[in-house]
Scaffold this motif. Structure first.
Motif, PDB file in Angstrom:
ATOM      1  N   UNK A 178     -21.248   0.310  -8.503  1.00 55.99           N
ATOM      2  CA  UNK A 178     -19.947   0.914  -8.798  1.00 55.99           C
ATOM      3  C   UNK A 178     -18.887   0.329  -7.873  1.00 55.99           C
ATOM      4  N   UNK A 179     -17.666   0.364  -8.366  1.00 58.61           N
ATOM      5  CA  UNK A 179     -16.524  -0.102  -7.587  1.00 58.61           C
ATOM      6  C   UNK A 179     -15.765   1.109  -7.057  1.00 58.61           C
ATOM      7  N   UNK A 180     -15.678   1.212  -5.750  1.00 62.94           N
ATOM      8  CA  UNK A 180     -14.944   2.299  -5.096  1.00 62.94           C
ATOM      9  C   UNK A 180     -13.603   1.735  -4.634  1.00 62.94           C
ATOM     10  N   UNK A 181     -12.523   2.437  -4.974  1.00 66.94           N
ATOM     11  CA  UNK A 181     -11.170   1.934  -4.706  1.00 66.94           C
ATOM     12  C   UNK A 181     -10.393   2.916  -3.845  1.00 66.94           C
ATOM     13  N   UNK A 182      -9.724   2.386  -2.858  1.00 74.21           N
ATOM     14  CA  UNK A 182      -8.763   3.171  -2.075  1.00 74.21           C
ATOM     15  C   UNK A 182      -7.385   2.553  -2.302  1.00 74.21           C
ATOM     16  N   UNK A 183      -6.429   3.370  -2.705  1.00 72.22           N
ATOM     17  CA  UNK A 183      -5.090   2.861  -3.008  1.00 72.22           C
ATOM     18  C   UNK A 183      -4.032   3.702  -2.305  1.00 72.22           C
ATOM     19  N   UNK A 184      -2.936   3.045  -1.968  1.00 73.01           N
ATOM     20  CA  UNK A 184      -1.831   3.727  -1.278  1.00 73.01           C
ATOM     21  C   UNK A 184      -0.513   3.240  -1.874  1.00 73.01           C
ATOM     22  N   UNK A 185       0.463   4.151  -2.046  1.00 73.66           N
ATOM     23  CA  UNK A 185       1.781   3.732  -2.536  1.00 73.66           C
ATOM     24  C   UNK A 185       2.395   2.690  -1.613  1.00 73.66           C
ATOM     25  N   UNK A 186       3.079   1.731  -2.216  1.00 77.21           N
ATOM     26  CA  UNK A 186       3.727   0.677  -1.437  1.00 77.21           C
ATOM     27  C   UNK A 186       5.211   0.672  -1.807  1.00 77.21           C
ATOM     28  N   UNK A 187       5.995   1.535  -1.155  1.00 75.95           N
ATOM     29  CA  UNK A 187       7.416   1.629  -1.514  1.00 75.95           C
ATOM     30  C   UNK A 187       8.173   0.320  -1.324  1.00 75.95           C
ATOM     31  N   UNK A 188       7.707  -0.496  -0.373  1.00 75.45           N
ATOM     32  CA  UNK A 188       8.428  -1.728  -0.083  1.00 75.45           C
ATOM     33  C   UNK A 188       7.431  -2.857   0.174  1.00 75.45           C
ATOM     34  N   UNK A 189       7.535  -3.933  -0.584  1.00 80.06           N
ATOM     35  CA  UNK A 189       6.643  -5.075  -0.395  1.00 80.06           C
ATOM     36  C   UNK A 189       6.858  -5.748   0.957  1.00 80.06           C
ATOM     37  N   UNK A 190       8.029  -5.545   1.557  1.00 74.04           N
ATOM     38  CA  UNK A 190       8.305  -6.140   2.860  1.00 74.04           C
ATOM     39  C   UNK A 190       7.505  -5.458   3.971  1.00 74.04           C
ATOM     40  N   UNK A 191       7.057  -4.236   3.745  1.00 74.86           N
ATOM     41  CA  UNK A 191       6.277  -3.495   4.745  1.00 74.86           C
ATOM     42  C   UNK A 191       5.101  -2.795   4.067  1.00 74.86           C
ATOM     43  N   UNK A 192       4.142  -3.551   3.547  1.00 74.52           N
ATOM     44  CA  UNK A 192       3.014  -2.923   2.855  1.00 74.52           C
ATOM     45  C   UNK A 192       2.088  -2.222   3.845  1.00 74.52           C
ATOM     46  N   UNK A 193       1.366  -1.209   3.400  1.00 75.09           N
ATOM     47  CA  UNK A 193       0.446  -0.509   4.298  1.00 75.09           C
ATOM     48  C   UNK A 193      -0.814  -1.332   4.548  1.00 75.09           C
TER      49      UNK A 193
END
Length: 404
Positions: A178-193
């Motif tokens: 299985x593929x387990x995914x963790x995702x986070x909002x990225x409001x700005x590509x200049x400062x990604x998490x």
């Protein structure tokens, strides 16, 4: 005559007043006219969240509907504007917080899209909580001047970042990859998490564009599940860089639930050991499984083959039936497992099972080996003592010859 005149004059007034009151109650000033006869339509997310001290990209595009003498011409200079909350910018020009034709603006914004291609995507920098507001977009292009007051983007600036999300396929089973995914909002590509978790580090990191134009940063890990993964806690952390301070972090925990066939199946007898003839004994089968074991079946081994004797977690029988070899099988929806065999030994019974005979033979061999080792040690001690005794006997004879 005067009353009739008053009635005729009053009727239109009442109708107009009623219409105006109705519009005032149910519509904001200007909204009804603007929404029905607008010449500009903005496509942008209705709501966006961003982190204080970071930046935000507002995905934006527009279409125009020429009407009357208002026509959009992308060969002319195109000016893009952002207006905050209050739409009465003509009487209150301070509400126009950004104008692409000006070098200095009230808010730190910049249109990074190509307006000639009707792309009004905007970069909003150095965010603070005071920028939490509703924003409207306006285009000025020669005679074409229009604001879309029916569509706005509500921006909320927070001091703490949004927590990442962990996605696991539904009903994962042992043996499945299985593929387990963790995702986070990225409001700005200049400062990604920066995303990290407690899984092995060989994962894939990527940034994806969402359907509304916003972005999401993800990490993925493919693992082959086993029963040992059940109950494991996955921890994912999102670390956002900010201006003038340490990064801000948000964390999410999620428990992994894995279904598996029966494991560690075993059978036991109570009372254990040698039992008296005529007494009752209870055999119990235990197993670890998810979902839980749905059925236990008991078998007795014989020279003619194994025979099913009972069903259920426990099996009680009278020892007068004689001893024997028993085992159980635990089953759930995913499979089954057989327990090791156990011996029921009845006192006074002449029937010895193969397993029992083997155990007794092993004990007898071990006892003989210990006895042989003891005899050998004793013989060695005797051999060591014998030369010393002979020397003691000959010594007086030598002394006598010396005296002569």
């Amino acid at each position: 005559m005067k009353d009739e005149c008053r009635s005729l004059l009053a009727a239109p007034f009442v109708k107009v007043l009623t219409v105006n009151m109705f519009r005032s109650l149910f519509f904001l000033p200007g909204v009804w006219t603007e929404c029905r006869e607008r010449y500009l339509h903005i496509t942008a997310p209705k709501k966006l969240e961003a982190l204080s001290g970071s930046c935000l990209i507002i995905p934006c595009s527009f279409t125009t509907t020429p009407g009357n003498e208002q026509k959009f011409d992308n060969t002319r200079k195109i000016i893009g504007m952002w207006i905050k909350n209050n739409r009465d910018f003509e009487n209150n020009p301070g509400n126009v917080i950004f104008n692409s034709s000006k070098q200095q603006n009230i808010y730190p914004m910049k249109i990074i899209g190509n307006l000639t291609q009707k792309n009004c995507t905007t970069l909003f920098s150095n965010l603070t909580s005071k920028y939490t507001e509703k924003y409207y977009f306006r285009i000025e292009n020669g005679e074409f001047k229009a604001t879309d007051f029916c569509n706005y983007t509500e921006i909320k600036i927070q001091d703490s970042p949004q927590r990442p999300s962990i996605e696991i396929p539904d009903d994962p089973k042992e043996g499945a990859s299985v593929s387990i995914t963790c995702s986070a909002p990225t409001p700005c590509l200049h400062s990604p998490p920066e995303l990290t978790w407690n899984l092995q580090p060989d994962f894939q990191r990527q940034t994806e564009k969402n359907t509304d134009g916003s972005f999401t940063t993800k990490i993925q890990k493919i693992i082959t599940l086993s029963d040992t993964h059940d109950g494991s806690i996955i921890i994912c952390s999102a670390r956002y860089p900010v201006n003038g301070g340490p990064p801000k972090t948000a964390e999410t925990h999620k428990t992994l639930s894995v279904s598996y066939a029966p494991k560690k199946t075993s059978a036991s007898i109570s009372p254990s050991g040698l039992v008296s003839a005529g007494s009752w004994v209870t055999m119990t089968c235990s197993s670890r499984a998810k979902p839980a074991v749905s059925n236990f079946i008991w078998f007795r081994s014989s020279k003619d083959g194994d025979v099913k004797v009972a069903e259920g977690e426990s099996y009680s029988l009278n020892a007068t039936e004689g001893g024997g070899v028993y085992y159980c099988v635990a089953t759930n929806d995913l499979g089954n497992q057989t327990s090791p065999k156990i011996d029921l030994i009845v006192e006074g019974s002449l029937k010895l099972t193969i397993q029992t005979f083997g155990r007794l033979a092993a004990i007898l061999i071990f006892t003989c080996l210990i006895f042989c080792i003891w005899c050998f040690k004793k013989f060695q001690l005797q051999q060591q003592k014998q030369p010393a005794t002979e020397l003691d006997v000959q010594s007086p004879a030598i002394d006598t010859e010396d005296e002569l």
